[in-house]
Design an enzyme around this catalytic site. Structure first.
Site, mmCIF file in Angstrom:
data_model
loop_
_atom_site.group_PDB
_atom_site.id
_atom_site.type_symbol
_atom_site.label_atom_id
_atom_site.label_comp_id
_atom_site.label_asym_id
_atom_site.label_seq_id
_atom_site.Cartn_x
_atom_site.Cartn_y
_atom_site.Cartn_z
ATOM 1 N N GLY A 21 0.945 -1.135 0.132
ATOM 2 C CA GLY A 21 -0.098 0.039 -0.033
ATOM 3 C C GLY A 21 1.006 1.244 0.116
ATOM 4 N N ARG A 25 7.315 1.624 1.142
ATOM 5 C CA ARG A 25 7.569 0.307 1.483
ATOM 6 C C ARG A 25 8.171 -0.235 0.093
ATOM 7 N NH1 ARG A 25 3.880 -3.049 5.490
ATOM 8 N NH2 ARG A 25 4.643 -1.579 7.009
ATOM 9 N N ARG A 44 2.799 11.408 -8.280
ATOM 10 C CA ARG A 44 1.960 11.364 -7.035
ATOM 11 C C ARG A 44 2.916 10.841 -5.944
ATOM 12 N NH1 ARG A 44 -4.004 12.299 -6.684
ATOM 13 N NH2 ARG A 44 -4.554 13.184 -8.741
ATOM 14 N N ARG A 88 -0.598 -8.437 -3.722
ATOM 15 C CA ARG A 88 -0.248 -7.491 -2.794
ATOM 16 C C ARG A 88 0.425 -8.031 -1.474
ATOM 17 N NH1 ARG A 88 -2.141 -3.760 0.650
ATOM 18 N NH2 ARG A 88 -3.522 -4.438 2.377
ATOM 19 N N SER A 91 -0.652 -5.074 5.133
ATOM 20 C CA SER A 91 -0.883 -5.396 6.627
ATOM 21 C C SER A 91 -2.482 -5.721 6.851
ATOM 22 C CB SER A 91 -0.452 -4.432 7.639
ATOM 23 O OG SER A 91 -1.075 -3.034 7.383
ATOM 24 N N ASP A 205 -2.281 -5.703 13.917
ATOM 25 C CA ASP A 205 -3.053 -5.395 14.878
ATOM 26 C C ASP A 205 -4.033 -6.525 15.073
ATOM 27 O OD1 ASP A 205 -3.805 -3.317 12.707
ATOM 28 O OD2 ASP A 205 -5.648 -3.893 13.704
ATOM 29 N N ARG A 218 7.434 -5.660 13.274
ATOM 30 C CA ARG A 218 7.191 -5.276 11.926
ATOM 31 C C ARG A 218 8.123 -5.619 10.861
ATOM 32 N NH1 ARG A 218 2.674 -1.143 10.401
ATOM 33 N NH2 ARG A 218 2.435 -1.196 12.503
HETATM 34 N N1 HPA Z 1 -8.540 -2.038 9.443
HETATM 35 C C1 HPA Z 1 -8.479 -1.898 8.163
HETATM 36 N N2 HPA Z 1 -7.255 -2.155 7.364
HETATM 37 C C2 HPA Z 1 -6.109 -2.229 8.271
HETATM 38 C C3 HPA Z 1 -6.022 -2.654 9.625
HETATM 39 C C4 HPA Z 1 -7.358 -2.557 10.114
HETATM 40 O O1 HPA Z 1 -7.518 -2.829 11.724
HETATM 41 N N3 HPA Z 1 -4.976 -3.012 10.028
HETATM 42 C C5 HPA Z 1 -4.162 -2.751 8.916
HETATM 43 N N4 HPA Z 1 -4.826 -2.558 7.964
#
Ligand code: HPA
Length: 233
Positions: A21, A25, A44, A88, A91, A205, A218
Site C-alpha cells: 500500500g 515500502r 503522485r 499484494r 498489513s 494489529d 514489523r
Molecule cells: N483495519 C483496516 N485496515 C487495516 C487494519 C485495520 O484494523 N490494520 C491494517 N490494515
C-alpha cells in the site's frame, strides 16, 4: 503506454509485481531485496521500481490505501502494462483469537462492504477469490521456509474508522480472518481480465486482543512476507 497515474514505458514493468500500500515500502523492498533496480514511476509519489530477485525480473509499486486507489493502479497494470501476476503485500487487522500480531495470512478469498462490483451489473453476488496457482505456490514456499501461514477469507473494508466499532464481530462469526482495505478489488480485476492475483498480509494489529505490532516486529514478519512474495516471481 503511460497513463495519468503511471509514467512507465511499455516494457518497464515486469510480468510479476509486488504491491504494498505504502509507496515508501515499495522503495524499501526495491532497495533491500532487489538488484539492478530502475524506478519507473513517481507520479503522485506512487513509486514503482523494476529489478531482479535471484536473477528473475520483478517489479514493485505502491497502490495507496483503499479499493478506489488500488483499483486504478491494478487496472492500469493489467490493461496498459500487461502485468500477469499481481501480489499484494500488506498489513491487516486480525479478527480471530488464534491469529496473532506478526502472523501471516494468505487471502484465499476476499469479502467486502464495498460497492466496487456494481459496475459489472451481475445478476447476483460475486465471490472474489485468489489465484489458486499463486496461493498453492505461496503455501508451499511458506511450508518449505517453515513459516506458519493462515489461509482463508478476509474482509476488504471501505471503512477504517467505523461508527459501529463492534461490527467486525459479525464478520468474525462468518470465519473472516482479518481486515484490510484493498484485496477485493485486486481479485475482481484479476478475475475480469484473466490474470493471477494473491494477497499476502502480515497482521499488524488485533481487534480481539487490541495488541499492535512494534516497529522491530514489523520488520521481521514483513521480511517473511516479502520473501514468500518474491519467490513467486
Ligand atoms: N483495519 C483496516 N485496515 C487495516 C487494519 C485495520 O484494523 N490494520 C491494517 N490494515
Amino acid at each position: 503506454m503511460s497513463t495519468p497515474h503511471n509514467e512507465a514505458k511499455n516494457n518497464d514493468i515486469k510480468e510479476t509485481i509486488l504491491l504494498p500500500g505504502d509507496p515508501l515500502r515499495a522503495k524499501f523492498i526495491a532497495e533491500n531485496f532487489l538488484t539492478d533496480v530502475k524506478k519507473f514511476n513517481e507520479i503522485r509519489n506512487m513509486y514503482g521500481f523494476s529489478g531482479k530477485y535471484k536473477g528473475k525480473d520483478v517489479s514493485v509499486m505502491g497502490t495507496g490505501m483503499g479499493i478506489p486507489s488500488i483499483g486504478i493502479y491494478a487496472w492500469e497494470l493489467i490493461n496498459n502494462y500487461n502485468v500477469k501476476n499481481l501480489i499484494r503485500v500488506g498489513s491487516c487487522g486480525s479478527y480471530q483469537e488464534n491469529i496473532d500480531i506478526n502472523d501471516i495470512i494468505l487471502a484465499q478469498g476476499a469479502s467486502t462492504n464495498s460497492n466496487f462490483i456494481s459496475q459489472f451489473n451481475l445478476p447476483g453476488t460475486f465471490s472474489a477469490i485468489s489465484s489458486f496457482e499463486l496461493l498453492s505456490k505461496a503455501k508451499n514456499i511458506a511450508d518449505n521456509k517453515n513459516i506458519k501461514v493462515n489461509v482463508g477469507n478476509i474482509l476488504s473494508s471501505d471503512i477504517f474508522y467505523n461508527d459501529y466499532p463492534e461490527v467486525w464481530k459479525k464478520w468474525a462469526e462468518m470465519g473472516i480472518l482479518g481486515v484490510e482495505m484493498e484485496t477485493y478489488a485486486l481479485y475482481v480485476l484479476a478475475s475480469k481480465y484473466n490474470v493471477d492475483a494473491l494477497g499476502i498480509l502480515t497482521v499488524s494489529d488485533s481487534l480481539v486482543t487490541k495488541k499492535e505490532i512494534s516497529a522491530k516486529e514489523r520488520e521481521n514478519s514483513f521480511t517473511n512476507m516479502i520473501e514468500i512474495a518474491l519467490e513467486l516471481a
